[in-house]
Design a protein around this motif. Structure first.
Motif, PDB file in Angstrom:
ATOM      1  N   LYS A 145       0.816  -1.231   0.000  1.00 37.27           N
ATOM      2  CA  LYS A 145       0.000   0.000   0.000  1.00 37.27           C
ATOM      3  C   LYS A 145       0.840   1.266   0.000  1.00 37.27           C
ATOM      4  O   LYS A 145       0.335   2.351  -0.257  1.00 37.27           O
ATOM      5  CB  LYS A 145      -0.855   0.039   1.279  1.00 37.27           C
ATOM      6  CG  LYS A 145      -2.190  -0.624   1.179  1.00 37.27           C
ATOM      7  CD  LYS A 145      -2.979  -0.417   2.469  1.00 37.27           C
ATOM      8  CE  LYS A 145      -3.484   0.986   2.673  1.00 37.27           C
ATOM      9  NZ  LYS A 145      -4.846   1.235   2.216  1.00 37.27           N
TER      10      LYS A 145
ATOM     11  N   SER B 118      -8.079  -1.011   3.670  1.00 39.02           N
ATOM     12  CA  SER B 118      -8.685  -0.818   2.356  1.00 39.02           C
ATOM     13  C   SER B 118      -7.598  -1.054   1.295  1.00 39.02           C
ATOM     14  O   SER B 118      -6.442  -0.693   1.497  1.00 39.02           O
ATOM     15  CB  SER B 118      -9.266   0.587   2.253  1.00 39.02           C
ATOM     16  OG  SER B 118      -8.323   1.545   2.687  1.00 39.02           O
TER      17      SER B 118
ATOM     18  N   ASN C  61      -6.408   0.193  -1.363  1.00 38.55           N
ATOM     19  CA  ASN C  61      -5.960   1.292  -2.221  1.00 38.55           C
ATOM     20  C   ASN C  61      -4.506   1.606  -1.896  1.00 38.55           C
ATOM     21  O   ASN C  61      -4.018   1.248  -0.824  1.00 38.55           O
ATOM     22  CB  ASN C  61      -6.812   2.537  -1.959  1.00 38.55           C
ATOM     23  CG  ASN C  61      -6.882   2.848  -0.475  1.00 38.55           C
ATOM     24  OD1 ASN C  61      -7.606   2.170   0.256  1.00 38.55           O
ATOM     25  ND2 ASN C  61      -6.125   3.832  -0.025  1.00 38.55           N
TER      26      ASN C  61
ATOM     27  N   SER D 219     -10.630   4.872  -1.148  1.00 39.65           N
ATOM     28  CA  SER D 219     -10.775   3.420  -0.987  1.00 39.65           C
ATOM     29  C   SER D 219     -11.456   2.822  -2.212  1.00 39.65           C
ATOM     30  O   SER D 219     -12.295   3.456  -2.837  1.00 39.65           O
ATOM     31  CB  SER D 219     -11.606   3.120   0.263  1.00 39.65           C
ATOM     32  OG  SER D 219     -10.950   3.594   1.407  1.00 39.65           O
TER      33      SER D 219
ATOM     34  N   GLU E 124     -16.045   3.111   4.363  1.00 34.85           N
ATOM     35  CA  GLU E 124     -15.527   2.139   5.312  1.00 34.85           C
ATOM     36  C   GLU E 124     -16.381   2.052   6.574  1.00 34.85           C
ATOM     37  O   GLU E 124     -17.169   2.938   6.875  1.00 34.85           O
ATOM     38  CB  GLU E 124     -14.081   2.479   5.705  1.00 34.85           C
ATOM     39  CG  GLU E 124     -13.138   2.692   4.553  1.00 34.85           C
ATOM     40  CD  GLU E 124     -13.169   4.113   4.050  1.00 34.85           C
ATOM     41  OE1 GLU E 124     -14.121   4.858   4.387  1.00 34.85           O
ATOM     42  OE2 GLU E 124     -12.246   4.477   3.302  1.00 34.85           O
TER      43      GLU E 124
HETATM   44 MG    MG Z   1      -8.114   3.029   4.260  1.00 35.75          MG
END
Ligand code: MG
Ligand code: TXA
Length: 360
Positions: A59, A146, A148, A154, A183
């Motif tokens: 990430k 998440s 992303n 996200s 989220e």
């Molecule tokens: Mg996040």
């Protein structure tokens, strides 16, 4: 780097093989992106510090920002958490599987790599057949932020994950578009009265109802904590809040007030930006879309259907990136139920860019 495979999952029962392949990767310490009802997650074994390290690396996320572990049975709370208060069981019964994350004291087996060095752990049981099947087949809790790249909105579709993490992870389970689109709500149950650290689809009122809280019991000192107003530096309990979030490439400005005030301000800001030679984006709703003219005008949904707004918000922010606008003027989206959660994300998308400008 490695090739990212996409397994389209339409029916978890009929597609056990794909789930098993993904679970095998998780068991071996690898990563797998998967759908939940809120947003796509980037999963790894929640009990394996090396898997946590891989998640942070994929990430590009700072490793002191803790991960949520996802479980498939409510009773598994006792495997990873200690001193579980009655409130946690009540909330689990009411909202799990579903978009609620609880912060509880962690047991020894949950590595500090996963919790960003904290003595607490975030736990959630997601309401998605693919997520639940993956967790069960992996035989471990799945740590997942998440899916992303750090700082980006996200992912609400498998293609968003692919855009961000292609070549960085071996597999994406594509379960179609998520239903909720923002989220989970995060509630801290480790420190006296329950506190909302991140607003989400499950509202303050929903939680208060289940816990039969009186207004003055919702937080210590009789104050209701508004996460949108929490000073990011002064919020060590919600470490994620201090990071750049949800940022489209363009600067984003929010206009509020009555419909008239809002549309007038956006139109005048857009005209000025256009004069300056900028490519202008406008983020609005179905009700007002006909009033605007700009290079890109995107409606996130109807104010009469708040869920559509939550559902489309992140995809809209990503769409502005794709069309390379220089500036985005957004309507405040203060709808009755989901407005707090939606404005929390939109506010961060606006603030992220301002922070960056300060740093430059
Ligand atoms: Mg996040
Ligand atoms: O809906 C969701 O929650 C999605 C899906 C994939 O489940 N996950 C998600 O994860 O949004 P992430 O990592 O993007 O956000 C988790 C947030 C971060 O802001 C993090 O700081 C906070 O939860 N968090 C995690 N563990 C915590 C802890 N022990 N104490 C306080 N905050 C914690």
């Amino acid at each position: 780097m490695e090739d990212t495979k996409i397994y389209k999952i339409e029916d978890v029962n009929a597609q056990e093989d794909e789930i098993k392949k993904a679970a095998e990767i998780v068991k071996q310490g690898g990563l797998c992106a998967f759908p939940t009802e809120t947003v796509y997650g980037l999963g790894g074994n929640g009990l394996d510090p090396e898997a946590a390290a891989k998640i942070y690396a994929a990430k590009g996320r700072p490793s002191d920002n803790p991960l949520i572990i996802h479980i498939a049975e409510v009773a598994d709370l006792t495997l990873y958490c200690r001193e579980i208060p009655q409130e946690a069981w009540k909330l689990a019964e009411a909202f799990w599987p579903g978009p609620l994350t609880m912060i509880l004291k962690k047991k020894e087996n949950v590595p500090e790599r996963t919790t960003g060095g904290l003595d607490t752990v975030a736990v959630r049981m997601p309401d998605h057949p693919v997520a639940l099947a993956l967790i069960r087949a992996s035989g471990c809790p799945i740590a997942a932020p998440s899916a992303n790249l750090s700082g980006k909105p996200s992912p609400t579709k498998a293609v968003h994950v692919y855009e961000d993490l292609r070549g960085r992870i071996p597999v994406i389970l594509d379960g179609g578009d998520v239903t909720i689109g923002i989220e989970s709500t995060i509630v801290d149950l480790t420190d006296g009265a329950p506190k909302i650290l991140r607003p989400g689809y499950i509202s303050r009122g929903d939680i208060a109802r289940v816990l039969e809280l009186q207004e003055e019991e919702r937080a210590p000192g009789g104050e209701r904590i508004d996460p949108a107003k929490v000073d990011p530096q002064a919020a060590p309990k919600a470490p994620g809040m201090k990071y750049r979030h949800y940022a489209p490439k363009a600067a984003l400005y929010i206009s509020g007030g009555t419909t008239e005030e809002m549309t007038e301000e956006i139109l005048s800001r857009a005209a000025q930006a256009k004069n300056e030679g900028k490519k202008v984006g406008i983020l609005c709703t179905e009700e007002t879309k006909p009033r605007y003219m700009a290079d890109v005008v995107l409606s996130v949904g109807s104010r009469a259907q708040e869920r559509s707004i939550a559902h489309n918000l992140f995809a809209a922010l990503r769409a502005f990136d794709d069309s390379d606008v220089d500036v985005i003027f957004a309507e405040a989206l203060e709808t009755p139920q989901l407005g707090e959660a939606v404005m929390n994300r939109l506010g961060k998308a606006a603030a992220a860019k301002k922070e960056e400008e300060k740093e430059d």
